[in-house]
Design an enzyme around this catalytic site. Structure first.
Site, PDB file in Angstrom:
ATOM      1  N   SER A   5       0.716  -1.189  -0.052  1.00 24.03           N
ATOM      2  CA  SER A   5       0.207   0.232   0.020  1.00 24.03           C
ATOM      3  C   SER A   5       1.032   1.139  -0.138  1.00 24.03           C
ATOM      4  O   SER A   5       0.140   2.426   0.114  1.00 24.03           O
ATOM      5  CB  SER A   5      -0.980  -0.036   0.953  1.00 24.03           C
ATOM      6  OG  SER A   5      -2.173  -0.739   1.037  1.00 24.03           O
ATOM      7  N   LYS A  59       0.220   3.980  -2.369  1.00 20.84           N
ATOM      8  CA  LYS A  59      -0.808   5.037  -2.454  1.00 20.84           C
ATOM      9  C   LYS A  59       0.123   6.415  -2.337  1.00 20.84           C
ATOM     10  O   LYS A  59      -0.769   7.295  -2.483  1.00 20.84           O
ATOM     11  CB  LYS A  59      -1.937   4.959  -1.326  1.00 20.84           C
ATOM     12  CG  LYS A  59      -2.497   3.611  -1.546  1.00 20.84           C
ATOM     13  CD  LYS A  59      -3.745   3.338  -0.619  1.00 20.84           C
ATOM     14  CE  LYS A  59      -4.486   2.221  -0.889  1.00 20.84           C
ATOM     15  NZ  LYS A  59      -4.028   0.851  -0.083  1.00 20.84           N
ATOM     16  N   SER A  84      -5.968   3.808   4.621  1.00 23.93           N
ATOM     17  CA  SER A  84      -5.363   2.878   3.441  1.00 23.93           C
ATOM     18  C   SER A  84      -6.547   2.368   2.595  1.00 23.93           C
ATOM     19  O   SER A  84      -6.316   1.279   2.000  1.00 23.93           O
ATOM     20  CB  SER A  84      -4.418   1.819   4.148  1.00 23.93           C
ATOM     21  OG  SER A  84      -3.568   1.527   2.934  1.00 23.93           O
TER      22      SER A  84
END
Length: 391
Positions: free
Chosen positions: A66, A69, A126
């Site tokens: 993640s 991102k 997230s």
């Protein structure tokens, strides 16, 4: 209600895992040889100068999970800066965005949510669903947004990053490095308001509604390490535990990246040790804040002749603690082939920082406001003024 209970249980588990970090923050200076022992790859750098303070396998290509991102957030912040996206604008959630697995804020197809709240969902929790919803708003589809992500990778001169999605969910040929993630984070931190989101430990979406959702930051260091105000965690079975963190203390901002740690405790300890090392050994001398006026640009064919040229980011010099900073100078180089119109954020020159003859850093200069071509009326008026002055 069931979703809220599940989130509460998960939060309690994560809190218990993170608690030992509070003791780790109190450690004194750390020897470089012991930094990031629990990580496959790591890097530490000062944000303004980009100066590398420590690295371990920093160019090894690994799944970023993640932390992907960070690039998603960068492209969103660029759109906000341009004005083509507004924080209070509502975005309608597609079925595809709502169907994203993994970490999510449980968006429902057809639901409308503001850009501001979707940013919270990405930066704090997230949310994969929030990431895809914003990608579709910005580029029309996640696939097109991913193309923009990879285009930005090339613009930043990064050689070891390729994205296949906006979320970091496992995908073939989706990879990055500690170095590249740090460079993307460095670029994102030009937009200082991003830490208004990434520094929040807990918040709520749909406050007071039946489907109210509790956001809890996946980066526990924002609570347990003084000065940490971002940026993004990551975890998949393949990537293991990852974190790109940033912290500011006494005017110095640093970025630390860890990839491939076996546990959250090892990940947080590695990042904490690197931050300790940076703040114990180094200090910065702030030269300019983002948006400071450096010079003016005179364009005879622009609607406004005199236009302010400003810094695109904060600019500092980095020194070992106690080191002299007497020999620092700056030099401005403006581009000679500028074409109208010029948009706010466009590169119009470079500010070079030197220590004697040695170049310490080079930063983009931009314009404070959009510069449009002069209208026919403006050009005619200027011509008449010249004639009158000549007479």
């Amino acid at each position: 209600m069931r979703k809220f209970v599940i989130v509460s249980i998960v939060f309690s588990m994560l809190l218990a895992m993170a608690m030992p970090v509070a003791a780790e923050e109190k450690t004194s200076d750390t020897s470089k040889t012991t930094l990031a022992k629990g990580a496959n790859s790591a890097i530490l750098l000062e944000r303004d100068t980009g100066k590398l303070l420590f690295d371990k396998n920093a160019h090894e290509e690994l799944p970023p999970a993640s932390m992907t991102k960070i690039m998603t957030l960068l492209l969103i912040m660029e759109e906000l800066e341009k004005g083509s996206l507004k924080l209070d604008e509502t975005v309608r959630v597609s079925e595809r965005a709502a169907s994203m697995g993994g970490s999510q804020i449980f968006l429902e197809a057809g639901e409308e949510m503001t850009v501001n709240d979707l940013l919270k969902g990405i930066a704090i929790a997230s949310g994969n669903d929030a990431s895809v919803a914003m990608a579709e708003r910005v580029a029309g589809s996640e696939e097109e947004f991913v193309s923009l992500m990879n285009k930005k990778v090339k613009e930043l001169g990064l050689k070891h990053t390729k994205f296949q999605n906006t979320t970091g969910l496992p995908a073939d040929d989706h990879y990055s490095t500690a170095y590249d993630m740090a460079m993307i984070a460095k670029e994102l931190l030009k937009y200082e308001s991003i830490t208004n989101y990434t520094s929040v430990y807990e918040d709520y979406l749909r406050k007071g509604q039946e489907n109210e959702f509790w956001l809890v930051n996946t980066n526990k260091l924002v609570r347990f390490y003084p000065g940490v105000d971002g940026l993004k965690t990551g975890f998949t079975n393949e990537a293991k535990y990852c974190l790109t963190a940033t912290a500011e203390k006494n005017g110095m901002r640093v970025i630390a990246v860890v990839m491939g740690a076996e546990t959250t405790k090892e990940r947080n300890a590695s990042v904490s040790g690197m931050l300790d090392y940076a703040f114990n050994r180094f200090q910065t001398n702030k030269l300019f804040e983002k948006g400071d006026v450096i010079t003016t640009l005179r364009l005879t064919k622009a609607e406004t002749k005199q236009n302010e040229v400003v810094t695109s980011e904060s600019i500092s010099t980095l020194h070992a603690k106690g080191e002299s900073v007497d020999n620092i100078s700056t030099e401005v180089k403006l581009k000679e082939d500028l074409k109208l119109p010029i948009k706010k954020g466009d590169h119009v020159g470079t500010l070079i920082v030197k220590d004697g003859e040695a170049i310490l850093s080079e930063s983009d200069l931009t314009v404070k406001e959009n510069i449009e071509k002069a209208s026919y009326y403006t050009l005619l008026k200027r011509s008449l003024q010249k004639l009158v002055k000549f007479d």
